[in-house]
Design a protein around this motif. Structure first.
Motif, PDB file in Angstrom:
ATOM      1  N   LEU A 135       0.823  -1.204   0.000  1.00 29.76           N
ATOM      2  CA  LEU A 135       0.000   0.000   0.000  1.00 29.76           C
ATOM      3  C   LEU A 135       0.857   1.254   0.000  1.00 29.76           C
ATOM      4  N   GLY A 136       1.936   1.242   0.793  1.00 32.99           N
ATOM      5  CA  GLY A 136       2.821   2.400   0.831  1.00 32.99           C
ATOM      6  C   GLY A 136       3.496   2.642  -0.504  1.00 32.99           C
ATOM      7  N   ALA A 137       3.891   1.559  -1.176  1.00 37.25           N
ATOM      8  CA  ALA A 137       4.528   1.700  -2.484  1.00 37.25           C
ATOM      9  C   ALA A 137       3.537   2.247  -3.514  1.00 37.25           C
ATOM     10  N   LEU A 138       2.305   1.754  -3.496  1.00 36.90           N
ATOM     11  CA  LEU A 138       1.320   2.194  -4.483  1.00 36.90           C
ATOM     12  C   LEU A 138       0.848   3.618  -4.230  1.00 36.90           C
ATOM     13  N   ASN A 139       0.476   3.915  -2.985  1.00 35.99           N
ATOM     14  CA  ASN A 139      -0.097   5.217  -2.663  1.00 35.99           C
ATOM     15  C   ASN A 139       0.940   6.326  -2.557  1.00 35.99           C
ATOM     16  N   ILE A 140       2.190   5.970  -2.244  1.00 38.72           N
ATOM     17  CA  ILE A 140       3.216   6.983  -1.981  1.00 38.72           C
ATOM     18  C   ILE A 140       4.471   6.733  -2.806  1.00 38.72           C
ATOM     19  N   GLY A 141       5.112   5.584  -2.589  1.00 39.22           N
ATOM     20  CA  GLY A 141       6.444   5.332  -3.113  1.00 39.22           C
ATOM     21  C   GLY A 141       6.546   5.340  -4.619  1.00 39.22           C
ATOM     22  N   ALA A 142       5.577   4.750  -5.309  1.00 37.53           N
ATOM     23  CA  ALA A 142       5.565   4.780  -6.773  1.00 37.53           C
ATOM     24  C   ALA A 142       4.815   6.004  -7.281  1.00 37.53           C
ATOM     25  N   PHE A 143       3.758   6.383  -6.578  1.00 39.84           N
ATOM     26  CA  PHE A 143       2.914   7.488  -7.033  1.00 39.84           C
ATOM     27  C   PHE A 143       3.685   8.800  -7.122  1.00 39.84           C
ATOM     28  N   PHE A 144       4.428   9.174  -6.087  1.00 37.15           N
ATOM     29  CA  PHE A 144       5.143  10.451  -6.089  1.00 37.15           C
ATOM     30  C   PHE A 144       6.173  10.552  -7.216  1.00 37.15           C
ATOM     31  N   PRO A 145       7.108   9.588  -7.353  1.00 39.70           N
ATOM     32  CA  PRO A 145       8.093   9.717  -8.447  1.00 39.70           C
ATOM     33  C   PRO A 145       7.459   9.743  -9.832  1.00 39.70           C
ATOM     34  N   LEU A 146       6.452   8.896 -10.064  1.00 38.52           N
ATOM     35  CA  LEU A 146       5.797   8.895 -11.374  1.00 38.52           C
ATOM     36  C   LEU A 146       5.071  10.216 -11.623  1.00 38.52           C
ATOM     37  N   LEU A 147       4.444  10.752 -10.594  1.00 39.24           N
ATOM     38  CA  LEU A 147       3.746  12.027 -10.724  1.00 39.24           C
ATOM     39  C   LEU A 147       4.724  13.143 -11.062  1.00 39.24           C
ATOM     40  N   PHE A 148       5.871  13.163 -10.373  1.00 40.52           N
ATOM     41  CA  PHE A 148       6.866  14.194 -10.632  1.00 40.52           C
ATOM     42  C   PHE A 148       7.480  14.034 -12.022  1.00 40.52           C
ATOM     43  N   LEU A 149       7.687  12.792 -12.454  1.00 43.12           N
ATOM     44  CA  LEU A 149       8.216  12.568 -13.801  1.00 43.12           C
ATOM     45  C   LEU A 149       7.247  13.102 -14.848  1.00 43.12           C
ATOM     46  N   ALA A 150       5.956  12.835 -14.652  1.00 41.20           N
ATOM     47  CA  ALA A 150       4.951  13.353 -15.577  1.00 41.20           C
ATOM     48  C   ALA A 150       4.941  14.874 -15.567  1.00 41.20           C
ATOM     49  N   ALA A 151       5.068  15.470 -14.377  1.00 42.70           N
ATOM     50  CA  ALA A 151       5.048  16.925 -14.273  1.00 42.70           C
ATOM     51  C   ALA A 151       6.241  17.553 -14.982  1.00 42.70           C
ATOM     52  N   TYR A 152       7.390  16.871 -14.952  1.00 47.09           N
ATOM     53  CA  TYR A 152       8.581  17.401 -15.607  1.00 47.09           C
ATOM     54  C   TYR A 152       8.541  17.206 -17.116  1.00 47.09           C
ATOM     55  N   ARG A 153       7.917  16.138 -17.581  1.00 49.09           N
ATOM     56  CA  ARG A 153       7.913  15.837 -19.011  1.00 49.09           C
ATOM     57  C   ARG A 153       6.732  16.461 -19.751  1.00 49.09           C
ATOM     58  N   LEU A 154       5.702  16.866 -19.006  1.00 50.64           N
ATOM     59  CA  LEU A 154       4.494  17.404 -19.622  1.00 50.64           C
ATOM     60  C   LEU A 154       4.189  18.787 -19.057  1.00 50.64           C
ATOM     61  N   PRO A 155       3.512  19.622 -19.845  1.00 53.41           N
ATOM     62  CA  PRO A 155       2.958  20.848 -19.262  1.00 53.41           C
ATOM     63  C   PRO A 155       2.002  20.494 -18.131  1.00 53.41           C
ATOM     64  N   GLY A 156       1.930  21.386 -17.133  1.00 52.88           N
ATOM     65  CA  GLY A 156       1.136  21.087 -15.945  1.00 52.88           C
ATOM     66  C   GLY A 156      -0.292  20.705 -16.246  1.00 52.88           C
ATOM     67  N   GLY A 157      -0.912  21.389 -17.233  1.00 56.98           N
ATOM     68  CA  GLY A 157      -2.287  21.081 -17.563  1.00 56.98           C
ATOM     69  C   GLY A 157      -2.458  19.689 -18.127  1.00 56.98           C
ATOM     70  N   VAL A 158      -1.524  19.288 -19.007  1.00 60.36           N
ATOM     71  CA  VAL A 158      -1.601  17.946 -19.591  1.00 60.36           C
ATOM     72  C   VAL A 158      -1.422  16.892 -18.509  1.00 60.36           C
ATOM     73  N   ALA A 159      -0.454  17.107 -17.607  1.00 60.03           N
ATOM     74  CA  ALA A 159      -0.222  16.152 -16.512  1.00 60.03           C
ATOM     75  C   ALA A 159      -1.467  16.004 -15.644  1.00 60.03           C
ATOM     76  N   ALA A 160      -2.144  17.117 -15.369  1.00 64.25           N
ATOM     77  CA  ALA A 160      -3.355  17.057 -14.544  1.00 64.25           C
ATOM     78  C   ALA A 160      -4.474  16.303 -15.249  1.00 64.25           C
ATOM     79  N   VAL A 161      -4.607  16.515 -16.566  1.00 63.82           N
ATOM     80  CA  VAL A 161      -5.641  15.823 -17.318  1.00 63.82           C
ATOM     81  C   VAL A 161      -5.376  14.321 -17.356  1.00 63.82           C
TER      82      VAL A 161
END
Length: 319
Positions: free
Chosen positions: A68-94
């Motif tokens: 649960l920690g890996a899914l909700n936090i450990g994997a979620f945060f790095p993947l979210l940040f990678l998306a935010a860096y590779r995409l414009p903020g609006g696209v990442a949110a969509v």
């Protein structure tokens, strides 16, 4: 206010708090350290909750907490940040707003909750509303960023559904369960942050204030309310509170950063907020269906939990 409305209102405070993350990150934290920021959000908050509750996992809950920690936090945060860096903020949110659709599908597989036209249309409407709020014309797409965004949404969705399925062990409160997950997730992020970003940056008083807010209000309290809501509400109802995060981010950007909100953004906010409210309304049931519901002592998801883990108290996995 009814009991359910109170639970919904408290749970909604979590995505509302998460909507302030962008403002705090840009105005209070050192730049270009997303993984370190994720680590500082999760691990100190988890260790604090462990110290307060003085409870450690037992038996199967060691690996369940790690998952649960890996899914909700450990994997979620790095993947979210990678998306935010590779995409414009609006696209990442969509891209991230498709999470409710993932939850509907996973709930059908793991909880036995049959998807309905109502839940699917509500999830689509929420994603459409978010797209109107944050998506800008000419936004570029990046395959790696899109995949990272989809995987981050899938990771959080799987964590939400498994949190619902497993409940929590007898005698353990939601605060302790939150501490287990945050600690496990922080330990997953720790080596990734060290490998990718190196040594921690020098921090001033403004940075420390920002990290204190993220760790306490934005993470420890917010995730406690989120997991508590998962226990008391349906998985789809909880995840459809997620659009409150980009709505809050847009409002904070307008109030604190002077970012413009045009008619399209306002219409998107109304659609996303309307879908969020609609998702919390209980669908009408026929008298026969109501009678069948009263006749059973627990839902299909709970029956599955009983088969999988007989040591869980019925009240701990109430749906």
């Amino acid at each position: 206010m009814s009991r359910k409305a109170a639970v919904v209102a408290l749970t909604a405070l979590a995505p509302i708090s998460w909507g302030s993350t962008y403002f705090v990150t840009t105005e209070f934290l050192p730049p270009d350290r997303p993984l370190f920021t994720g680590l500082m959000r999760a691990l100190p908050a988890g260790l604090l909750l462990l110290a307060l509750t003085r409870k450690l996992p037992q038996g199967a809950w060691w690996w369940k907490s790690a998952v649960l920690g890996a899914l909700n936090i450990g994997a979620f945060f790095p993947l979210l940040f990678l998306a935010a860096y590779r995409l414009p903020g609006g696209v990442a949110a969509v891209v991230g707003s498709v999470g409710p659709l993932f939850v509907v599908g996973l709930a059908a597989l793991l909880l036995g909750d049959r998807p309905t036209v109502r839940s699917l249309l509500t999830a689509v409407a929420a994603a459409f509303g978010v797209s109107l709020v944050v998506l800008k014309a000419g936004a570029a797409l990046d395959l790696i960023g899109v995949l990272a965004g989809l995987l981050s949404a899938l990771s959080m969705s799987a964590g939400t559904v498994l949190t619902k399925r497993w409940g929590r062990p007898e005698g353990v409160g939601a605060l302790a369960l939150t501490g287990w997950q945050l600690t496990a997730g922080g330990l997953v992020i720790l080596p990734i942050a060290a490998l990718v970003e190196g040594a921690p940056p020098a921090l001033d008083s403004t940075n420390l204030l920002g990290y204190a807010y993220l760790a306490l209000g934005n993470t420890a309290i917010s995730y406690f309310l989120w997991f508590r809501g998962i226990e008391r509400l349906s998985a789809s109802s909880v995840t459809l509170l997620g659009p409150l995060s980009p709505i809050t981010a847009a409002v904070v950007g307008w109030v604190a950063l002077g970012q413009a909100l045009g008619p399209v953004q306002l219409a998107g906010m109304a659609i996303a907020f309307g879908a969020t409210l609609f998702a919390q309304l209980s669908p009408r049931t026929t008298p026969g269906a109501q009678g069948a519901k009263k006749a059973g002592s627990f839902s299909s998801a709970e029956r599955m939990d009983r088969k999988v883990s007989m040591d869980l108290e019925v009240s701990a996995v109430r749906r």
